[in-house]
Design a protein around this motif. Structure first.
Motif: not given
Ligand SMILES: CC(C)(COP(=O)(O)OP(=O)(O)OC[C@H]1O[C@@H](n2cnc3c(N)ncnc32)[C@H](O)[C@@H]1OP(=O)(O)O)[C@@H](O)C(=O)NCCC(=O)NCCS
Ligand SMILES: CC(=O)OP(=O)(O)O
Length: 334
Positions: A91, A129, A133-134, A137, A142, A147-149, A173, A175-177, A281, A309
């Motif tokens: 990055k 949250t 999380l950032r 992650l 992971t 692949s998906t937390v 509830c 993490v993943n919108p 949520n 969290d």
């Protein structure tokens, strides 16, 4: 022994070091004392040493046995910054940029976990949250093969009517919108694992939730849940899962039998997978507040080392409970 006592007993049998980065928060300082007194974990607080001591004194909290590390003055900063820059090399992060980021206790704490100086981190009493999380992650990443937390809540109902003696898992509830069907299937599998390993649910029965039961409504939102159910059944042979179910068809035996006849899971679900974060949520908070359920979490699933969290509405006891779960997760990674 109830579930929380079992989790705490497991933690106490082999306490791990947990970093609590939010030392400005009174509940966190009180929780640190309770965690040490109960022998659940070894605790490191992050923050200015004098400020933490002053807050603790004003709260009447003893800091005996609690470590305090100040990211602003620690002699580890150069080493951490170089290592973080290496992790985020793709990055374009420089060591100076890493140093600036590490002054944020959430990044510093994640780095401690990454480098094995702490076994887990618990935060979120005063940070959103997304902010908790950032760093997890970006730095811890992971677990292999994931692949998906995602996240789950251990929901402990006031009565034994639903779930396994009142214990259920709700996911995702936190993490993943808007998970796609593949991600929803992965969340279902991860949640069944959490049901077993954290909530002691012996036979996880996963319901994929929607506003439709077995095709009673036609809409692209329903199709996603149908597709997720199909993927979960095909991909995870040992997973007991069905859907799509409305919430009543998932948990009420009579309604499950009438809306989804022939389903082995309908009416008996103890793991509920929500179709998106709005539903998840809102759903957990309503059950927590209106039904008086204890909601422990959000517990992260699929992260390489334990980071968990909290809700900003958490109590001291919630922080202690999530720390106990984090210790158990850390034990399992060793
Ligand atoms: C989780 C969340 C913070 C990620 O945000 P984001 O904008 O994708 O963040 P970033 O793009 O900076 O992602 C950070 C890294 O995590 C990765 N990532 C994001 N979501 C991920 C997931 N669910 N699983 C695995 N990796 C993920 C990204 O790929 C990225 O990796 P990289 O930087 O190494 O390339 C965001 O989805 C979010 O805010 N979720 C909702 C949280 C919330 O408000 N919950 C309600 C209250 S509990
Ligand atoms: C999990 C959750 O909803 O967290 P918060 O209440 O802090 O947004």
């Amino acid at each position: 022994m109830n579930l929380l006592d079992q989790i705490k007993a497991r933690a106490k049998a082999n306490p791990q070091t947990i970093v609590l980065p939010e030392s400005e928060d009174e509940r966190t300082i009180k929780a640190a004392e309770a965690i040490i007194k109960e022998g659940i974990a070894k605790v490191t607080l992050l923050g200015n040493v004098d400020t933490v001591k002053t807050s603790a004194a004003s709260l009447g909290v003893s800091l005996d046995g609690i470590g305090i590390v100040d990211p602003a003055t620690t002699d580890k900063m150069t080493e951490y910054a170089e290592k973080l820059a290496e992790i985020r090399k793709s990055k374009g992060m420089t060591a100076d940029e890493a140093k600036a980021l590490l002054l944020n206790p959430l990044y510093f704490g994640a780095m401690m976990v990454k480098l094995g100086e702490a076994d887990g981190m618990v935060a979120g009493a005063i940070n959103t949250t997304g902010d908790v999380l950032r760093p997890a992650l970006q730095i811890i990443k992971t677990s292999p093969g994931i692949s998906t937390v995602s996240s789950c809540f251990v929901m402990i109902m006031p009565t034994a009517e639903y779930g396994q003696e009142g214990v259920m898992i709700f996911a995702d509830c936190a993490v993943n919108p808007n998970p796609n069907a593949e991600q929803m299937a992965e969340i279902a599998y991860a949640s069944a694992q959490s049901a077993k390993s954290i909530a002691n649910i012996t036979e996880p029965k996963v319901g994929m939730l929607s506003f439709s039961t077995k095709g009673s409504a036609k809409h692209e939102l329903v199709s996603k849940v149908q597709e997720a159910t199909k993927i979960a059944k095909e991909r995870y042979a040992d997973l007991v899962v069905d859907g799509e179910f409305q919430a009543d068809a998932a948990i009420v035996a009579k309604v499950g039998a009438s809306k989804a006849p022939g389903s082995e899971v309908a009416g008996k679900c103890n793991v509920l997978v929500f179709p998106d974060l709005q539903a998840g949520n809102i759903g957990y908070k309503l059950v927590q507040r209106l039904a008086g359920a204890e909601a422990i979490g959000p517990v992260l699933q699929g992260i390489a080392k334990p980071v968990n969290d909290l809700s900003r509405g958490c109590s001291v006891e919630d922080i202690v409970n999530v720390t106990a779960i984090t210790v158990c997760q850390a034990q399992a990674t060793k």
